[in-house]
Design an enzyme around this catalytic site. Structure first.
Site, PDB file in Angstrom:
ATOM      1  N   CYS A 101      34.081  47.796  38.139  1.00 36.78           N
ATOM      2  CA  CYS A 101      32.656  48.045  38.330  1.00 36.78           C
ATOM      3  C   CYS A 101      32.505  49.112  39.403  1.00 36.78           C
ATOM      4  CB  CYS A 101      31.945  46.757  38.752  1.00 36.78           C
ATOM      5  SG  CYS A 101      30.176  46.962  39.013  1.00 36.78           S
ATOM      6  N   HIS A 147      28.453  44.283  30.086  1.00 38.70           N
ATOM      7  CA  HIS A 147      28.560  44.509  31.534  1.00 38.70           C
ATOM      8  C   HIS A 147      27.236  45.051  32.097  1.00 38.70           C
ATOM      9  CE1 HIS A 147      31.043  45.774  35.172  1.00 38.70           C
ATOM     10  NE2 HIS A 147      29.920  46.439  35.356  1.00 38.70           N
ATOM     11  N   GLU A 148      26.663  46.052  31.421  1.00 37.64           N
ATOM     12  CA  GLU A 148      25.449  46.703  31.939  1.00 37.64           C
ATOM     13  C   GLU A 148      24.217  45.825  31.765  1.00 37.64           C
ATOM     14  OE1 GLU A 148      25.944  49.022  33.816  1.00 37.64           O
ATOM     15  OE2 GLU A 148      27.952  49.576  33.156  1.00 37.64           O
ATOM     16  N   HIS A 151      24.267  43.171  34.519  1.00 35.93           N
ATOM     17  CA  HIS A 151      23.803  43.683  35.814  1.00 35.93           C
ATOM     18  C   HIS A 151      22.310  43.433  36.001  1.00 35.93           C
ATOM     19  CE1 HIS A 151      26.776  45.697  38.251  1.00 35.93           C
ATOM     20  NE2 HIS A 151      27.272  46.390  37.244  1.00 35.93           N
TER      21      HIS A 151
HETATM   22 ZN    ZN Z   1      29.109  47.298  37.078  1.00 38.68          ZN
END
Ligand code: ZN
Length: 182
Positions: A101, A147-148, A151
């Site tokens: 990340c 992943h995004e 977030h």
């Molecule tokens: Zn990240």
């Protein structure tokens, strides 16, 4: 582009749920400027394949996916997406996939680990032109989407790592994991 600092693990904004945007807001010059800044920043980060607004200190539900060939993965094919108010549902089982990340250290000290991810997802989002999407994604783009999108829920990849013995810093990751892949 003005210089923008990346927020690192420990910054409370990375643990907050980002605010969803209305179509009016998406069309605003402020949000369009934010998208441009995020794309530009991801582009100049050698290892970056995506970025979420909270990572630059803005708590709105906007992420960019900017997959490009990186030093770790020269085989990556370019893919650009803007995902606003995203959601996803997994199809099938999760498997452990390596990831890092941009908010978990810099350069050789970036943290990597094997996170549990779906190889196949059904994903919904709105793009920068306010178009709604509901699509099945597979492969690396599905991985980055998770992943995004996470977030924007205040979820970091470390929350998805089950085998904590996989944690390693970038240098060791390149040496021990990538080298054995090729
Ligand atoms: Zn990240």
């Amino acid at each position: 582009m003005k210089s923008i600092k990346l927020c690192q693990f420990g910054n409370p904004i990375l643990r907050q749920v980002a605010r969803h945007l209305t179509h009016e807001e998406i069309k605003s010059s402020e949000i369009q400027r934010l998208i441009t800044d995020m794309r530009d920043l991801n582009e100049v980060k050698k290892y970056g394949v995506g970025l979420a607004a909270p990572q630059i200190g803005v708590g709105v539900a906007v992420s960019v996916i900017g997959i490009k060939p990186t030093p770790n993965h020269p085989e990556f094919k370019p893919i650009e997406m803007v995902i606003i108010n995203p959601q996803y549902q997994g199809v099938g089982r999760r498997t452990g996939l390596w990831e890092g990340c941009q908010s978990a250290g810099t350069g050789n000290n970036t943290l990597y680990g094997k996170a549990l991810r779906y190889r196949h997802i059904r994903a919904q989002w709105v793009d920068e032109f306010c178009q709604r999407h509901d699509e099945e994604l597979t492969g690396f783009v599905a991985h980055v989407f998770q992943h995004e999108s996470d977030h924007l829920q205040g979820i970091l990849f470390v929350d998805r790592v089950r085998d904590t013995q996989t944690y390693m810093l970038a240098n060791e990751y390149r040496h021990h994991i990538l080298k054995n892949k090729s």
